[in-house]
Motif scaffolding. Structure first.
Motif, PDB file in Angstrom:
ATOM      1  N   ALA A  61      34.499  51.723  29.066  1.00 51.86           N
ATOM      2  CA  ALA A  61      33.962  52.080  27.749  1.00 51.86           C
ATOM      3  C   ALA A  61      34.507  51.149  26.671  1.00 51.86           C
ATOM      4  CB  ALA A  61      34.317  53.530  27.427  1.00 51.86           C
ATOM      5  N   ARG A  62      35.743  50.766  26.817  1.00 49.73           N
ATOM      6  CA  ARG A  62      36.381  49.850  25.860  1.00 49.73           C
ATOM      7  C   ARG A  62      35.710  48.474  25.901  1.00 49.73           C
ATOM      8  NH1 ARG A  62      41.415  50.260  23.553  1.00 49.73           N
ATOM      9  NH2 ARG A  62      42.627  48.357  23.193  1.00 49.73           N
ATOM     10  N   ARG A  63      35.405  47.986  27.107  1.00 44.79           N
ATOM     11  CA  ARG A  63      34.686  46.709  27.226  1.00 44.79           C
ATOM     12  C   ARG A  63      33.334  46.778  26.530  1.00 44.79           C
ATOM     13  NH1 ARG A  63      35.723  46.388  33.695  1.00 44.79           N
ATOM     14  NH2 ARG A  63      37.892  45.673  33.661  1.00 44.79           N
ATOM     15  N   ALA A  64      32.650  47.894  26.698  1.00 41.27           N
ATOM     16  CA  ALA A  64      31.345  48.050  26.052  1.00 41.27           C
ATOM     17  C   ALA A  64      31.485  47.996  24.534  1.00 41.27           C
ATOM     18  CB  ALA A  64      30.697  49.360  26.493  1.00 41.27           C
ATOM     19  N   ASP A 124      50.148  48.831  40.041  1.00 47.19           N
ATOM     20  CA  ASP A 124      49.614  50.068  40.609  1.00 47.19           C
ATOM     21  C   ASP A 124      48.338  50.532  39.905  1.00 47.19           C
ATOM     22  OD1 ASP A 124      50.697  50.939  38.228  1.00 47.19           O
ATOM     23  OD2 ASP A 124      51.999  52.467  39.115  1.00 47.19           O
ATOM     24  N   HIS A 125      47.695  49.625  39.137  1.00 45.66           N
ATOM     25  CA  HIS A 125      46.412  49.928  38.513  1.00 45.66           C
ATOM     26  C   HIS A 125      45.300  49.210  39.270  1.00 45.66           C
ATOM     27  CE1 HIS A 125      48.101  51.006  34.247  1.00 45.66           C
ATOM     28  NE2 HIS A 125      48.578  51.773  35.214  1.00 45.66           N
ATOM     29  N   PRO A 126      44.143  49.852  39.431  1.00 41.10           N
ATOM     30  CA  PRO A 126      43.053  49.218  40.176  1.00 41.10           C
ATOM     31  C   PRO A 126      42.425  48.052  39.412  1.00 41.10           C
ATOM     32  CG  PRO A 126      42.318  51.289  39.218  1.00 41.10           C
ATOM     33  CD  PRO A 126      43.796  51.216  38.974  1.00 41.10           C
ATOM     34  N   PHE A 127      41.983  47.058  40.155  1.00 36.54           N
ATOM     35  CA  PHE A 127      41.302  45.897  39.579  1.00 36.54           C
ATOM     36  C   PHE A 127      40.016  45.672  40.354  1.00 36.54           C
ATOM     37  CE2 PHE A 127      40.566  41.226  39.721  1.00 36.54           C
ATOM     38  CZ  PHE A 127      40.227  41.046  38.382  1.00 36.54           C
ATOM     39  N   ASP A 128      38.887  45.697  39.654  1.00 37.70           N
ATOM     40  CA  ASP A 128      37.586  45.496  40.271  1.00 37.70           C
ATOM     41  C   ASP A 128      37.066  44.120  39.867  1.00 37.70           C
ATOM     42  OD1 ASP A 128      34.630  45.481  40.544  1.00 37.70           O
ATOM     43  OD2 ASP A 128      34.900  47.562  41.172  1.00 37.70           O
ATOM     44  N   ALA A 129      37.061  43.195  40.814  1.00 43.67           N
ATOM     45  CA  ALA A 129      36.692  41.817  40.506  1.00 43.67           C
ATOM     46  C   ALA A 129      35.261  41.716  39.992  1.00 43.67           C
ATOM     47  CB  ALA A 129      36.871  40.948  41.751  1.00 43.67           C
ATOM     48  N   ALA A 130      34.345  42.464  40.581  1.00 50.00           N
ATOM     49  CA  ALA A 130      32.944  42.372  40.184  1.00 50.00           C
ATOM     50  C   ALA A 130      32.744  42.838  38.745  1.00 50.00           C
ATOM     51  CB  ALA A 130      32.077  43.179  41.142  1.00 50.00           C
ATOM     52  N   LYS A 131      33.379  43.945  38.380  1.00 50.74           N
ATOM     53  CA  LYS A 131      33.227  44.466  37.015  1.00 50.74           C
ATOM     54  C   LYS A 131      33.860  43.519  35.997  1.00 50.74           C
ATOM     55  CE  LYS A 131      33.036  49.375  38.264  1.00 50.74           C
ATOM     56  NZ  LYS A 131      33.725  50.693  38.133  1.00 50.74           N
ATOM     57  N   ARG A 143      34.338  40.290  36.361  1.00 49.53           N
ATOM     58  CA  ARG A 143      33.514  39.082  36.320  1.00 49.53           C
ATOM     59  C   ARG A 143      32.294  39.302  35.404  1.00 49.53           C
ATOM     60  NH1 ARG A 143      33.601  35.188  40.158  1.00 49.53           N
ATOM     61  NH2 ARG A 143      34.587  36.640  41.627  1.00 49.53           N
ATOM     62  N   ARG A 144      31.679  40.483  35.505  1.00 47.66           N
ATOM     63  CA  ARG A 144      30.509  40.776  34.679  1.00 47.66           C
ATOM     64  C   ARG A 144      30.886  40.806  33.201  1.00 47.66           C
ATOM     65  NH1 ARG A 144      29.196  45.364  36.784  1.00 47.66           N
ATOM     66  NH2 ARG A 144      30.053  46.742  35.170  1.00 47.66           N
ATOM     67  N   PHE A 145      32.029  41.394  32.884  1.00 56.48           N
ATOM     68  CA  PHE A 145      32.481  41.439  31.495  1.00 56.48           C
ATOM     69  C   PHE A 145      32.689  40.031  30.945  1.00 56.48           C
ATOM     70  CE2 PHE A 145      36.329  41.871  28.639  1.00 56.48           C
ATOM     71  CZ  PHE A 145      35.629  42.338  27.530  1.00 56.48           C
ATOM     72  N   ASP A 174      50.047  37.045  44.595  1.00 51.56           N
ATOM     73  CA  ASP A 174      48.738  37.385  45.165  1.00 51.56           C
ATOM     74  C   ASP A 174      47.839  38.042  44.112  1.00 51.56           C
ATOM     75  OD1 ASP A 174      49.562  36.377  47.575  1.00 51.56           O
ATOM     76  OD2 ASP A 174      49.897  38.333  48.518  1.00 51.56           O
ATOM     77  N   PHE A 175      48.417  38.937  43.304  1.00 51.19           N
ATOM     78  CA  PHE A 175      47.640  39.586  42.249  1.00 51.19           C
ATOM     79  C   PHE A 175      47.190  38.549  41.223  1.00 51.19           C
ATOM     80  CE2 PHE A 175      47.596  43.771  39.552  1.00 51.19           C
ATOM     81  CZ  PHE A 175      46.272  43.540  39.227  1.00 51.19           C
ATOM     82  N   ALA A 176      48.100  37.670  40.837  1.00 48.07           N
ATOM     83  CA  ALA A 176      47.761  36.621  39.878  1.00 48.07           C
ATOM     84  C   ALA A 176      46.611  35.764  40.392  1.00 48.07           C
ATOM     85  CB  ALA A 176      48.981  35.757  39.593  1.00 48.07           C
ATOM     86  N   ARG A 177      46.662  35.404  41.667  1.00 51.10           N
ATOM     87  CA  ARG A 177      45.623  34.550  42.231  1.00 51.10           C
ATOM     88  C   ARG A 177      44.277  35.284  42.263  1.00 51.10           C
ATOM     89  NH1 ARG A 177      44.973  30.023  45.725  1.00 51.10           N
ATOM     90  NH2 ARG A 177      42.754  29.533  45.417  1.00 51.10           N
ATOM     91  N   ARG A 178      44.280  36.562  42.645  1.00 56.18           N
ATOM     92  CA  ARG A 178      43.026  37.325  42.668  1.00 56.18           C
ATOM     93  C   ARG A 178      42.411  37.400  41.269  1.00 56.18           C
ATOM     94  NH1 ARG A 178      43.056  42.669  43.689  1.00 56.18           N
ATOM     95  NH2 ARG A 178      45.317  42.941  43.574  1.00 56.18           N
ATOM     96  N   PHE A 179      43.246  37.669  40.303  1.00 51.65           N
ATOM     97  CA  PHE A 179      42.770  37.770  38.927  1.00 51.65           C
ATOM     98  C   PHE A 179      42.257  36.417  38.417  1.00 51.65           C
ATOM     99  CE2 PHE A 179      43.697  37.358  34.367  1.00 51.65           C
ATOM    100  CZ  PHE A 179      42.939  38.401  33.852  1.00 51.65           C
ATOM    101  N   LEU A 180      43.034  35.368  38.633  1.00 48.04           N
ATOM    102  CA  LEU A 180      42.664  34.060  38.103  1.00 48.04           C
ATOM    103  C   LEU A 180      41.433  33.485  38.794  1.00 48.04           C
ATOM    104  CD1 LEU A 180      46.221  32.538  37.669  1.00 48.04           C
ATOM    105  CD2 LEU A 180      44.606  33.089  35.833  1.00 48.04           C
ATOM    106  N   ASP A 181      41.264  33.756  40.070  1.00 50.33           N
ATOM    107  CA  ASP A 181      40.073  33.255  40.751  1.00 50.33           C
ATOM    108  C   ASP A 181      38.803  33.807  40.113  1.00 50.33           C
ATOM    109  OD1 ASP A 181      41.494  31.684  42.483  1.00 50.33           O
ATOM    110  OD2 ASP A 181      41.323  33.025  44.205  1.00 50.33           O
ATOM    111  N   VAL A 182      38.853  35.059  39.654  1.00 53.81           N
ATOM    112  CA  VAL A 182      37.711  35.641  38.941  1.00 53.81           C
ATOM    113  C   VAL A 182      37.582  35.017  37.555  1.00 53.81           C
ATOM    114  CG1 VAL A 182      36.732  37.759  37.981  1.00 53.81           C
ATOM    115  CG2 VAL A 182      37.863  37.807  40.212  1.00 53.81           C
ATOM    116  N   ALA A 183      38.678  34.982  36.818  1.00 54.38           N
ATOM    117  CA  ALA A 183      38.632  34.485  35.437  1.00 54.38           C
ATOM    118  C   ALA A 183      38.178  33.031  35.365  1.00 54.38           C
ATOM    119  CB  ALA A 183      40.013  34.642  34.790  1.00 54.38           C
ATOM    120  N   LEU A 184      38.679  32.196  36.262  1.00 50.59           N
ATOM    121  CA  LEU A 184      38.389  30.770  36.191  1.00 50.59           C
ATOM    122  C   LEU A 184      36.996  30.415  36.677  1.00 50.59           C
ATOM    123  CD1 LEU A 184      41.830  29.343  37.372  1.00 50.59           C
ATOM    124  CD2 LEU A 184      41.000  29.659  35.044  1.00 50.59           C
ATOM    125  N   ASP A 185      36.315  31.357  37.291  1.00 47.88           N
ATOM    126  CA  ASP A 185      34.906  31.161  37.638  1.00 47.88           C
ATOM    127  C   ASP A 185      34.023  31.091  36.401  1.00 47.88           C
ATOM    128  OD1 ASP A 185      34.561  30.753  40.300  1.00 47.88           O
ATOM    129  OD2 ASP A 185      34.088  32.832  40.806  1.00 47.88           O
TER     130      ASP A 185
END
Length: 390
Positions: A229-232, A260-267, A269-271, A307-318
């Motif tokens: 909702a905040r992204r919207a 310990d917080h969930p990260f959804d790459a697809a969501k 990436r869309r934002f 590993d978390f940093a890489r997962r996050f950055l791979d989405v962001a840098l796309d």
């Protein structure tokens, strides 16, 4: 003299005291040659049109030769973590202190590094005397004070600080949103109304038309309903600001990630894609990783963080509109997480959230940064256009 005029006199007098002579480039030395290593984070990032940097404390910068060596080697972009916040610059009426910020600016210029300014309008780091006066001020008085503050801070470094966080954390925080517009209730909102967001950007553009003006916001990364909702709300407000001609050219995502917080790459990436479609550049502005869900063993924790940093950055840098990646600190001895009750580890061990350990030795997080930059798509052309260098 009426009470109203007395208040106006105090605000105007305090604001006028800010108006020190704007410093020119000569006061901070010439712009030096880039100092970073070709195989370090900045050296690899720049091949893709990106910049890598860190928030730095001026006291450590001034006393540690080892820290200065690392900053020169790894970073192409710097900002002071507290140095340009109002509480530091204006601790009391009639007194300003730019010495901490000056030292960061001077170092960055000497090493050919970009600079960010952080942060002009924020509900925290607001001196108590300013908050008290804003509570009593008319809208005209509050606007006059805001103009003088922005003119003074930006004017001192006009043409030297590439981008400024004009607004910082203006949306309501965790939990239910009390206002329909989603804005955080702050002294600025109380004094000036919702129009203060547009006003701050217009005043900042007047103070330095060459600066890239940024809205910097927190809590946009993880996969919770309230974050979605905040992204919207961000997208709706940012689109409206752009349509009104508000000179906001960049959006900052803080990226204080929590293990310990969930990260959804697809969501996520869309934002990022939707932000990019609005025509703004995007910056990751305060990256660090709370490791409290990872094992006590330092090697296991460091692997989890990397590993978390890489997962996050791979989405962001796309995302082609992503321009900068900035960590909030560069080594574990300079993290805010150990001092915040929400981020202390259950086992009492100190957090390891940054690219270097407490002895300033490289960790897997630094390797993950370099690998993410190296393997990111090459969007240099789009990034050069967004930076205005194409």
């Amino acid at each position: 003299m009426s009470i109203s005029l007395k208040r106006r006199s105090l605000l105007a007098g305090s604001a006028a005291s800010l108006l020190s002579r704007p410093a020119g480039a000569a006061d901070f030395g010439p712009l030096g040659k880039p100092s970073w290593a070709a195989d370090g984070p900045q050296g690899v990032a720049m091949r893709k049109g990106l910049a890598f940097g860190a928030a730095v404390p001026s006291n450590l910068l001034n006393r540690s030769a080892e820290f200065r060596k690392i900053l020169a080697r790894d970073c192409g972009l710097l900002l002071g973590n507290n140095e340009l916040k109002m509480a530091v610059v204006m601790p009391e009426p009639g007194r300003t202190d730019f010495a901490p910020a000056d030292s960061v600016v001077r170092f960055a210029r000497a090493h050919g590094q970009r600079l960010r300014g952080h942060a002009l309008v924020w509900h925290e780091a607001l001196p108590s005397w300013v908050a008290e006066q804003l509570a009593k001020a008319s809208p005209a008085q509050a606007e006059d004070f805001l103009r003088r503050w922005i003119d003074t801070a930006m004017g001192r470094y006009r043409g030297m600080i590439e981008s400024w966080d004009v607004l910082n954390e203006v949306l309501a925080g965790y939990g239910p949103v009390r206002r329909e517009d989603g804005l955080r209730e702050t002294p600025w909102l109380a004094a000036l109304g919702p129009g203060y967001l547009d006003l701050a950007f217009r005043l900042a553009h007047d103070a330095d038309p060459s600066a890239v003006l940024t809205w910097n916001e927190d809590s946009l990364e993880h996969d919770f309903g309230w974050v979605e909702a905040r992204r919207a709300r961000v997208l709706t407000r940012l689109e409206a600001m752009r349509k009104r001609g508000v000179p906001v050219r960049r959006f900052g995502i803080q990226a204080h990630l929590v293990s310990d917080h969930p990260f959804d790459a697809a969501k996520f990436r869309r934002f990022l894609r939707e932000l990019g479609q609005l025509g703004v550049g995007i910056a990751i502005t305060e990256l660090d990783i709370d490791d409290k869900a990872f094992p006590a063993d330092p090697a296991a924790r460091d692997k989890g963080v990397a590993d978390f940093a890489r997962r996050f950055l791979d989405v962001a840098l796309d995302e082609p509109a992503l321009l900068d990646v900035v960590t909030w600190g560069l080594f574990d001895g300079d993290t805010w997480l150990n001092d915040h009750p929400d981020h202390r580890r259950p086992d009492g061990r100190r957090q390891r959230p940054l690219p270097l350990d407490e002895a300033m030795r490289p960790k897997p997080f630094r390797e993950a940064l370099i690998a993410a930059f190296r393997h990111a798509p090459d969007h240099s052309t789009v990034r050069a256009r967004l930076r205005g260098t194409a």
